[in-house]
Design a protein around this motif. Structure first.
Motif, PDB file in Angstrom:
ATOM      1  N   LYS A 122     -16.071 -93.830 -58.188  1.00 17.23           N
ATOM      2  CA  LYS A 122     -15.965 -92.389 -58.427  1.00 17.23           C
ATOM      3  C   LYS A 122     -16.010 -91.667 -57.078  1.00 17.23           C
ATOM      4  N   GLU A 148     -19.414-100.491 -63.062  1.00 22.05           N
ATOM      5  CA  GLU A 148     -19.831-101.903 -63.071  1.00 22.05           C
ATOM      6  C   GLU A 148     -18.836-102.795 -63.803  1.00 22.05           C
ATOM      7  N   ASP A 161     -20.895 -97.485 -55.633  1.00 24.77           N
ATOM      8  CA  ASP A 161     -21.600 -96.724 -56.662  1.00 24.77           C
ATOM      9  C   ASP A 161     -23.023 -96.416 -56.211  1.00 24.77           C
ATOM     10  N   SER A 164     -30.079 -97.095 -57.726  1.00 25.12           N
ATOM     11  CA  SER A 164     -31.432 -96.560 -57.631  1.00 25.12           C
ATOM     12  C   SER A 164     -32.413 -97.719 -57.744  1.00 25.12           C
ATOM     13  N   THR A 165     -32.679 -98.177 -58.966  1.00 23.07           N
ATOM     14  CA  THR A 165     -33.576 -99.337 -59.117  1.00 23.07           C
ATOM     15  C   THR A 165     -32.841-100.653 -58.904  1.00 23.07           C
ATOM     16  N   GLY A 166     -31.533-100.650 -59.073  1.00 20.32           N
ATOM     17  CA  GLY A 166     -30.755-101.895 -59.006  1.00 20.32           C
ATOM     18  C   GLY A 166     -30.633-102.569 -60.373  1.00 20.32           C
ATOM     19  N   THR A 168     -29.069-101.638 -63.134  1.00 19.21           N
ATOM     20  CA  THR A 168     -27.734-101.631 -63.746  1.00 19.21           C
ATOM     21  C   THR A 168     -26.878-102.747 -63.155  1.00 19.21           C
TER      22      THR A 168
HETATM   23  C1  PRP Z   1     -25.895 -94.224 -61.832  1.00 13.64           C
HETATM   24  C2  PRP Z   1     -24.966 -95.256 -61.240  1.00 13.64           C
HETATM   25  C3  PRP Z   1     -25.424 -96.545 -61.859  1.00 13.64           C
HETATM   26  C4  PRP Z   1     -26.906 -96.291 -62.138  1.00 13.64           C
HETATM   27  C5  PRP Z   1     -27.722 -96.962 -61.090  1.00 13.64           C
HETATM   28  O1  PRP Z   1     -25.368 -93.771 -63.007  1.00 13.64           O
HETATM   29  O2  PRP Z   1     -23.614 -94.961 -61.523  1.00 13.64           O
HETATM   30  O3  PRP Z   1     -24.721 -96.817 -63.050  1.00 13.64           O
HETATM   31  O4  PRP Z   1     -27.129 -94.895 -62.055  1.00 13.64           O
HETATM   32  O5  PRP Z   1     -29.123 -96.834 -61.366  1.00 13.64           O
HETATM   33  P1  PRP Z   1     -30.082 -98.096 -61.274  1.00 13.64           P
HETATM   34  O6  PRP Z   1     -29.869 -98.772 -59.958  1.00 13.64           O
HETATM   35  O7  PRP Z   1     -31.471 -97.505 -61.366  1.00 13.64           O
HETATM   36  O8  PRP Z   1     -29.790 -99.002 -62.433  1.00 13.64           O
HETATM   37  P2  PRP Z   1     -25.916 -92.445 -63.682  1.00 13.64           P
HETATM   38  O9  PRP Z   1     -26.968 -92.777 -64.655  1.00 13.64           O
HETATM   39  O10 PRP Z   1     -26.279 -91.450 -62.625  1.00 13.64           O
HETATM   40  O11 PRP Z   1     -24.658 -91.943 -64.496  1.00 13.64           O
HETATM   41  P3  PRP Z   1     -23.101 -91.997 -64.133  1.00 13.64           P
HETATM   42  O12 PRP Z   1     -22.610 -93.303 -64.651  1.00 13.64           O
HETATM   43  O13 PRP Z   1     -22.562 -90.809 -64.873  1.00 13.64           O
HETATM   44  O14 PRP Z   1     -22.954 -91.873 -62.628  1.00 13.64           O
END
Ligand code: PRP
Length: 215
Positions: A122, A148, A161, A164-166, A168
């Motif tokens: 994105k 993903e 992308d 945050s926590t990793g 996803t």
């Molecule tokens: C974001 C990003 C990942 C996820 C990562 O999506 O695109 O999918 O967060 O977070 P994690 O490392 O804690 O798992 P978000 O929820 O912001 O929504 P989006 O898909 O609309 O960007």
């Protein structure tokens, strides 16, 4: 007189902004998760909150639909900085932007060999600049979500992308192979609004600045 309008997006930015708002004596009087309203009143008669899509916050502030806004650095870079005064790193909603691939994809070798990488994201501006600086040739594929999936279905070799926590990435058997930049939310201000309504807008900026938790 028109109230000062602050643009926020639902979810993490909204939640993380609440302590900053409180420092400026602004309490949002409705919960965006349950209310269907897009303009939310606050405890201050001279301040209202508008709820917009995260990627629309810079647009609202740039064109004066809002006087101030809170937006991620990722969104800000993708939007371009034109016309926006950015007085503060709010140090909230912190995460990073990274390159991720399937675990069985040899990213280092692909980069070393000068292969042409297919990258789905994105964040095309951030990805383009990052790979150009490394001298890596990429075909960028613009997606709007669920990045993903792209390496898992063969749409792309890699994604760029937010991480945050990793969790996803892990849940989808992807690995973070390179960190591009750290991200946090920024305060953006419409410059004309600041000139016209200097004192109260400056007071909000100053209250936010005092409430920012240093890293
Ligand atoms: C974001 C990003 C990942 C996820 C990562 O999506 O695109 O999918 O967060 O977070 P994690 O490392 O804690 O798992 P978000 O929820 O912001 O929504 P989006 O898909 O609309 O960007």
């Amino acid at each position: 007189m028109k109230p000062i309008t602050l643009a926020l997006s639902k979810g993490r930015i909204f939640e993380d902004s609440l302590p900053l708002l409180q420092a400026a004596n602004i309490e949002v009087l409705e919960d965006p998760e349950t209310s269907r309203k897009l303009i939310l009143p606050t405890s201050r008669a001279d301040v209202r909150v508008v709820l917009v899509r995260a990627s629309d916050v810079p647009t609202y502030v740039q064109y004066g639909g809002a006087d101030l806004g809170v937006t991620g650095l990722d969104t800000l870079i993708e939007h371009g900085n034109q016309g926006l005064y950015q007085p503060l790193d709010l140090n909230i909603s912190r995460c990073r932007i990274s390159v991720a691939t399937r675990a069985d994809f040899d990213y280092a070798a692909a980069v070393r060999q000068g292969s042409r990488l297919k990258v789905a994201t994105k964040y095309v501006a951030i990805a383009r600049e990052f790979f150009a600086a490394k001298g890596v040739h990429v075909d960028l594929i613009k997606l709007y979500g669920s990045m993903e999936l792209a390496p898992l279905t063969g749409l792309a070799d890699a994604i760029v992308d937010l991480v945050s926590t990793g969790n996803t990435l892990k849940a989808n058997h992807l690995v973070e192979v390179e960190r591009i930049m750290d991200i946090s939310a920024r305060l953006v201000v419409n410059q004309a609004a600041l000139k016209l309504n200097q004192a109260p807008i400056r007071a909000i900026i100053d209250a936010f600045a005092r409430a920012v938790v240093k890293a």
